[in-house]
Design a protein around this motif. Structure first.
Motif, short mmCIF file in Angstrom:
data_model
loop_
_atom_site.label_atom_id
_atom_site.label_comp_id
_atom_site.label_asym_id
_atom_site.label_seq_id
_atom_site.Cartn_x
_atom_site.Cartn_y
_atom_site.Cartn_z
N ALA A 1 0.83 -1.20 0.00
CA ALA A 1 0.00 0.00 0.00
C ALA A 1 0.87 1.26 0.00
O ALA A 1 0.55 2.25 -0.67
N ALA A 2 1.98 1.23 0.74
CA ALA A 2 2.86 2.40 0.80
C ALA A 2 3.48 2.67 -0.57
O ALA A 2 3.64 3.83 -0.99
N PHE A 3 3.84 1.61 -1.29
CA PHE A 3 4.33 1.83 -2.65
C PHE A 3 3.20 2.24 -3.57
O PHE A 3 3.31 3.19 -4.36
N GLY A 4 2.08 1.54 -3.45
CA GLY A 4 0.96 1.76 -4.35
C GLY A 4 0.42 3.19 -4.34
O GLY A 4 0.09 3.74 -5.39
N SER B 1 -7.93 -1.58 -4.17
CA SER B 1 -8.17 -2.69 -5.11
C SER B 1 -7.01 -3.67 -5.10
O SER B 1 -7.20 -4.87 -5.35
N VAL B 2 -5.82 -3.19 -4.83
CA VAL B 2 -4.66 -4.10 -4.72
C VAL B 2 -4.76 -4.92 -3.43
O VAL B 2 -4.46 -6.12 -3.43
N CYS B 3 -5.17 -4.28 -2.35
CA CYS B 3 -5.34 -5.01 -1.09
C CYS B 3 -6.35 -6.14 -1.26
O CYS B 3 -6.21 -7.22 -0.69
N THR C 1 1.43 -4.91 -7.61
CA THR C 1 0.95 -3.56 -7.31
C THR C 1 1.26 -2.60 -8.45
O THR C 1 0.41 -1.80 -8.86
N LEU C 2 2.49 -2.68 -8.95
CA LEU C 2 2.89 -1.81 -10.05
C LEU C 2 1.92 -1.94 -11.23
O LEU C 2 1.40 -0.94 -11.74
N PHE C 3 1.64 -3.15 -11.63
CA PHE C 3 0.78 -3.36 -12.79
C PHE C 3 -0.69 -3.08 -12.47
O PHE C 3 -1.41 -2.49 -13.27
#
Lengths: 467, 467, 467
Positions: free
Chosen positions: B105-108, B143-145, B164-166
């Motif tokens: 999440a911190a990166f996202g 949405s990534v979580c 997460t990147l994608f």
């Protein structure tokens, strides 16, 4: 089923009369002092209904309550749940972590309302309080919670109350010097809260050095669940830090900007912390101590500059660096401080608050010195640094110099104050535990005889499990 | 006291160089991109002091910060504590649940600020950010979580960062198609966040299918305390969902209405979940898996329609249905998906996000199609669906059709994107664990050798307890 | 691996058809009643866009949502996490504490929206709801959560739902009598929520007296981790109580003042609780039961007077006294109530809510009676007590008398209502557990067969550990 290892305890840790006496007398003093001095500020007084008209306000929304109350509640959570649970990582000191933090903070906010009130909200013989005073009291106590981190598990609740009394006093003096005499900006408290609080606590723990602390080494670690409890503290500190740094900034863009800068800094900090935590370990595994603590350094390190035009990428840089510094600190500096300088820092506040606090002060000084009317706008520049009245002629670079002076003053106050208070806490009357009983709730708390304690005894097959 | 069962591990899960490299390089890229592109928006910039006058604003209260910051903080808690702790239900994967969620999440949020910024806040070559961008970045990461929930316990942190990147990239594209090209309303993200996120995650976990996963079956369950930790996540998601669905709605009645609809839907959902949880079990006992998850389906299912005139009783109906669908899903669909379709869905996101997300999209389409000027008022109707400019002539029924199209687009993007990203994650370079080591923190984390692990060994009397 | 001790269970606690039936029928009833009666209030309806102009409002900020939503969310957390986790202190009743609290509160807020709506927000045949209704519904349910504390561990979920149905109804009647007929002020609910809720619950538990409850004595205590979970509940209640007491006060100074008074009262309460907890124990150790509960008495005790000009030092005095009364209650009154009056009060709500609630009512009556135009200002005095319309001629001392009458009415309603509802709950159809199975999640919940339960069996060497 008294545990045998406690029988060797020489020191008298019974709090039965000492702790009640201190609590009750001090609370009585608070009541008297509040009765003499503390009243509601204009916006919380029932006369507001009339003064609103005189102040030409068209809406109740203009009451400062609506600008600051949501941030206040976030800060409140940081102080009580954030700091409280962050320190529950020890396997048998969860009650002390949450409970003593609760005690010292509840006393500290009352004393801080008075001390800060005399310095900043004193009018016609009365301290007039509003929501901003509540935030500042929580901030002040935050510096005590930080110092508590250094001596966690090694002190009695009375020592903590005594430390709170003195530290709140010194905090308020230091804050007055910085904000009023040096006219320094420090909305998120890199200097006043973190640098001061951390070096104060480190000095205290140095004075209280316990040469035989390895006798309680088996209790200095965490267990699986205690690490999860600690993550509750970590995440609440991390999530609400944007509120912390913006809570007392000017209304409007300054609060908005502080929140964004802090959000960015903290996000970057998580990545560099994870990177170095894995890198500095042979098997590349992540260490919960780093995740619990170093991820927060980014909030500390933009404490002074968040309300300035640090910019989002500036925040990412500061956050990245502070995550690295803090993690490296846990791996290399903490053992060094303990073995060479005899500084026993239970929670590693040197890494989470002291170094990032210094970074925060320096970044603040640089950001202030680099400020221009071009970047801030003419009005914005004056407003951001409050260059009005006697400070009308102060320039950005002079402001940067004063900001730097603020760091030095905070350090000196912390070292001097910590040495004196450490000396007071060393008196043999406060009921602290022997080295072998440190980091153990059983000394000051009724601890349930539970399944886990049986498991505990499994390690010691010569001792029978409780019935 | 290395545990013997790990010795059979064939895969190299050592993160020492790979994880730091990814974290540091990507963070450096963020700094560069933020430096080039990201600046403060008008309301967070120090020039606001001047522009306020030009914009004819009489009060700092008009700054968007005060309209949205409290909701932002609630959403922030949902992403980090809500999703993080919801996934701690596994007995030995609490560090991974909270810690990896924190990392991704911190990166996202950084990457989302850029991606969404290019699409929505780009002006004169710069991305101008304010509190609404922070909320949207948190939404995107939500949405990534969700997708993380499907692959929980089976992936390395690097895989999660790559995903997460994608996923953030694809999310932003999908969101742009829906909100800007189709002019669809989706303030609470039933389609953009839940439908997209869940089907993306389910496709990824299908591609990553592990035939031997039953080797770690003993670790796929919960223990008593881990279920309570998970309830922290559940409750924070449940309580703050009204903030989630109202956070980026229009100022005024729309935010107000969204909160009320979501409150009602969630309340109803709890009752039908409890009813079916008890009914579908021979002894009539409640199952914590349902309580932890299905009670939240009501929030997902009004994500699109909450800001519309769904009405409180409409919300109760939607909430009731989604609680039933979700609970039935846990009992019947999840085992079916695993055994027949080879979709191993650790947290059951199909039941909590995928199906309720679809319900949410459909309810949104129907509610939009049924909207009339009578119900919304003439001005309210135009404002609610933003029927201005080129959309001036769009009718309610046409809007309903576009809303339905939004569901289809989200599904297609999720399947296609999930398949591609799943394929990338299948490369044997990311350091994921062998099947027998899934759902085990010990692979990527320093885990304290604690009492519990001793108890753990009690089940395996052939292995000696640690000293 | 069914545990042998459950085989002796004579009562049928299988919820399979009863609980689903109650949940689904009642939810269906809610849908019908909401469909007939509940609509959005002006500020949440899409017509607001037009009515804003007619109401001459210049800004969306004037929408009540922005005055009250942050406080609403804090109250929401108190009801679901605060009360839910506060009751997890029992070693094997965590699921029931959090889960049943969740269930009854989710049902209760729906029913409260209707009941309170008919009394207070009924216009042209419709109940018009907004954020203030959500807060009031949460408040109403708070009184049920309090009563739940007395019967925790001894009742089936159906009994709790039945109690909720009746208690919400009676609460609304009592509230109507106090606020509308007696024109009493009680924004923080010392009388309507705490006094009523607590004495209602105590009467119910008296009627449900279980003479053989010592059969489950081994489960009535806490374990180390369950005490930490309970502290999560404690701290969220403590931190957010200023929001609770100020949530429905008048806009502006009244909300501001309520928060300050409550903050002060709670801070003082912590110190006196700690003092007496240590003092009343031979070894001077602190007791987590007191810290978890009595520290909150200060919030209860200023519930009526917080929005009045109680003044900060007045708050300190009230908080100090209530902490002492509550702690003394836990040590001396609770055992007395159980042994002599047959009132089995699991959580000690008599100490946390009943006595402090009475103190709160009395302090409120005194503070109202002592009010003068000098202290409040002419306009402020009228506004604070709403001395308009038919109440134009009411004086402060008469108001004080009506406040006192409010206490008496609340007590009578609680005793009468509790006796009747207790009688209904005593019917042998609700599926409550036998005395030996009280305080045990295993009766109503799927409980994981985990390590801890093995440890549990270690105490009973005659029973084999699960495989």
């Amino acid at each position: 089923t008294e545990r045998p290892r406690h029988q060797g305890m020489a020191k008298n840790t019974n709090m039965r009369w000492r702790l009640p006496l201190v609590c009750l007398l001090w609370e009585a003093a608070m009541i008297v002092l509040f009765g003499v001095f503390v009243r509601f500020g204009t916006e919380a007084d029932a006369h507001w209904e009339e003064e609103k008209g005189e102040m030409n306000l068209t809406s109740d929304m203009e009451n400062d309550f609506y600008f600051r109350y949501p941030s206040f509640q976030d800060v409140h959570v940081m102080i009580f749940v954030g700091f409280g649970f962050l320190m529950t990582f020890l396997k048998r000191y969860g009650f002390g972590a949450v409970g003593f933090n609760f005690l010292l903070a509840a006393f500290g906010i009352q004393w801080a309302l008075l001390m800060q009130g005399w310095f900043h909200s004193f009018k016609d013989g009365k301290i007039l309080i509003g929501v901003e005073n509540l935030i500042n009291a929580d901030f002040c106590v935050g510096s005590v919670c930080i110092a508590f981190g250094a001596i966690l598990g090694k002190t009695s609740p009375i020592q903590l109350l005594v430390m709170t009394l003195f530290q709140v006093t010194l905090f308020s003096v230091n804050e007055y010097i910085l904000l009023n005499l040096l006219h320094v900006k420090d909305a998120g408290g890199s200097m006043t809260i973190h640098t001061f609080g951390a070096y104060f606590g480190l000095t205290v723990t140095r004075v209280l050095y316990r040469p035989n602390l390895e006798q309680s080494k088996d209790k200095q670690g965490s267990v699986y669940h205690s690490d999860l409890f600690a993550m509750i503290g970590t995440l609440y500190l991390w999530m609400y830090w944007p509120s912390f740094n913006s809570a007392i900034s000017d209304h409007g863009d300054a609060q908005h900007r502080s929140a964004i800068n802090t959000y960015c800094s903290l996000a970057a900090c998580v990545l560099t912390t994870m990177a170095f935590s894995s890198m500095l370990q042979k098997k590349g595994k992540l260490d919960m101590v780093h995740i619990q603590n170093a991820t927060l350094a980014g909030g500390v390190a933009v404490g002074t500059s968040a309300e300035m035009m640090l910019t989002p990428y500036g925040s990412l840089i500061v956050g990245s660096i502070s995550g690295i510094v803090s993690t490296v600190g846990y791996v290399y500096f903490t053992p060094f401080l303990e073995s060479r300088l005899h500084i026993q820092d239970t929670c590693g506040i040197h890494n989470l608050h002291a170094m990032p606090g210094l970074i925060g002060g320096i970044v603040g000084a640089i950001t202030a010195a680099a400020a221009t009317e071009d970047v801030y706008g003419k009005e914005g520049f004056v407003k951001a640094f409050d260059f009005t009245g006697v400070y009308q002629t102060r320039t950005a670079s002079i402001q940067g110099g004063f900001q730097a002076a603020g760091i030095v003053v905070s350090l000196l106050m912390a070292f001097a104050g910590g040495a004196i208070v450490g000396g007071i806490l060393k008196l043999p009357i406060w009921g602290d535990a022997a080295a072998e009983n440190c980091f153990e709730d059983d000394i000051y708390w009724e601890v349930p005889e539970d399944e886990e304690s049986d498991v505990y005894h499994m390690h010691n097959p010569d001792k029978p499990a409780s019935p």
